[in-house]
Design a protein around this motif. Structure first.
Motif, PDB file in Angstrom:
ATOM      1  N   UNK A  17      78.668  73.635  35.436  1.00 44.23           N
ATOM      2  CA  UNK A  17      78.380  72.555  34.481  1.00 44.23           C
ATOM      3  C   UNK A  17      79.212  72.747  33.204  1.00 44.23           C
ATOM      4  N   UNK A  18      79.277  73.995  32.729  1.00 45.07           N
ATOM      5  CA  UNK A  18      80.020  74.287  31.495  1.00 45.07           C
ATOM      6  C   UNK A  18      81.510  74.016  31.652  1.00 45.07           C
ATOM      7  N   UNK A  19      82.019  74.143  32.880  1.00 44.49           N
ATOM      8  CA  UNK A  19      83.446  73.921  33.139  1.00 44.49           C
ATOM      9  C   UNK A  19      83.828  72.444  33.128  1.00 44.49           C
ATOM     10  N   UNK A  20      82.823  71.578  33.178  1.00 47.04           N
ATOM     11  CA  UNK A  20      83.093  70.137  33.176  1.00 47.04           C
ATOM     12  C   UNK A  20      83.604  69.703  31.807  1.00 47.04           C
ATOM     13  N   UNK A  21      84.549  68.799  31.816  1.00 49.20           N
ATOM     14  CA  UNK A  21      85.132  68.309  30.556  1.00 49.20           C
ATOM     15  C   UNK A  21      84.106  67.576  29.715  1.00 49.20           C
ATOM     16  N   UNK A  26      75.408  62.776  35.476  1.00 45.46           N
ATOM     17  CA  UNK A  26      75.715  63.199  36.848  1.00 45.46           C
ATOM     18  C   UNK A  26      75.956  64.710  36.927  1.00 45.46           C
ATOM     19  N   UNK A  27      76.645  65.248  35.922  1.00 44.24           N
ATOM     20  CA  UNK A  27      76.915  66.692  35.876  1.00 44.24           C
ATOM     21  C   UNK A  27      75.611  67.463  35.688  1.00 44.24           C
ATOM     22  N   UNK A  28      74.766  66.982  34.788  1.00 44.26           N
ATOM     23  CA  UNK A  28      73.455  67.581  34.532  1.00 44.26           C
ATOM     24  C   UNK A  28      72.598  67.559  35.802  1.00 44.26           C
ATOM     25  N   UNK A  29      72.631  66.428  36.494  1.00 44.43           N
ATOM     26  CA  UNK A  29      71.863  66.250  37.730  1.00 44.43           C
ATOM     27  C   UNK A  29      72.336  67.237  38.799  1.00 44.43           C
ATOM     28  N   UNK A  30      73.648  67.386  38.955  1.00 47.68           N
ATOM     29  CA  UNK A  30      74.206  68.318  39.949  1.00 47.68           C
ATOM     30  C   UNK A  30      73.809  69.761  39.634  1.00 47.68           C
TER      31      UNK A  30
END
Length: 247
Positions: A17-21, A26-30
């Motif tokens: 999650x932290x690596x996401x720009x 959607x990122x939080x959900x994943x």
């Protein structure tokens, strides 16, 4: 081993999650789904996971966050807090309902659980912990079912320099605990610890014995000892014990 794998899986989920720009819904959900899968694989009860998931979702409102707040840190802290809460037996319970032995007042604490769950060792550790706090503990072996039970308690107690009571000849555990409690009360022990036989929820006779021990000694606290490696099966065992004595 299981805890190491679980910790690694949760750390990877948070790192991904932290690596996401951009931290979006959607990122939080994943991230949450990855953590859920890791907990399920570690045999954590589904209801606990569902409650944790819902609590984190309620805490973290990505759309409502003011500018300047770190979404990564807020999510990480929420996950950390909920995992801690899951492991905290005091969650949702008033502190006044907990019992703690006190110096100068005799308390009786009975340990129950499955055979091989580590009761005898835990009894000694519990006694040693309060001994260091200035209390005078005494250990009573009420396990007449397992061969070598008294020898194990005797060895542990001697090493920790804690008084102990038991019998090689007497087969009635109720008689042993009554005599042990009386002796340690006469010796002004603050904390009398009863180490009982291991029993399974399907063993009706041993459960009846446990009730008799509780009735005879009126313990101030009954502690249920369980090896966490049995996973969700611990829940059914804990329920069965609680139906017989107030663990």
């Amino acid at each position: 081993m299981v805890l190491a794998q679980l910790g690694g899986s949760i750390s990877r989920a948070l790192q991904n999650m932290s690596n996401s720009t951009v931290i979006e819904e959607a990122v939080f959900h994943d991230c949450l789904n990855e953590i859920n899968r890791a907990l399920l694989q570690a045999d954590v009860q589904f209801e606990l996971i569902r409650n944790m998931h819902a609590n984190i979702k309620n805490i973290v409102n990505l759309d409502g966050l003011a500018a300047g707040h770190s979404k990564r840190k807020i999510i990480q802290q929420a996950v950390f807090d909920e995992l801690c809460k899951m492991l905290d037996p005091t969650t949702g319970i008033k502190s006044s309902s907990f019992f703690f032995p006190k110096k100068g007042k005799t308390s009786v604490v009975m340990f129950v659980g499955l055979q091989g769950s580590g009761k005898t060792t835990t009894c000694t550790k519990y006694a040693h912990y309060y001994q260091k706090k200035g209390l005078k503990p005494g250990l009573v072996c009420a396990d007449t079912f397992r061969a070598g039970a008294f020898d194990q308690l005797k060895q542990n107690a001697t090493k920790a320099k804690i008084p102990f009571y038991g019998s090689y000849m007497e087969s009635d555990p109720v008689k042993i605990v009554v005599e042990g409690v009386e002796r340690f009360k006469e010796e002004n022990c603050d904390l009398i610890i009863l180490d009982t036989s291991g029993r399974h929820k399907q063993e009706a006779a041993l459960f009846e014995e446990m009730c008799q021990l509780s009735e005879a000694t009126k313990p101030d606290l009954v502690i249920f000892v369980m090896d966490s490696s049995i996973g969700q099966a611990a829940f059914g065992q804990a329920q069965a014990f609680k139906q017989s004595v107030a663990v």
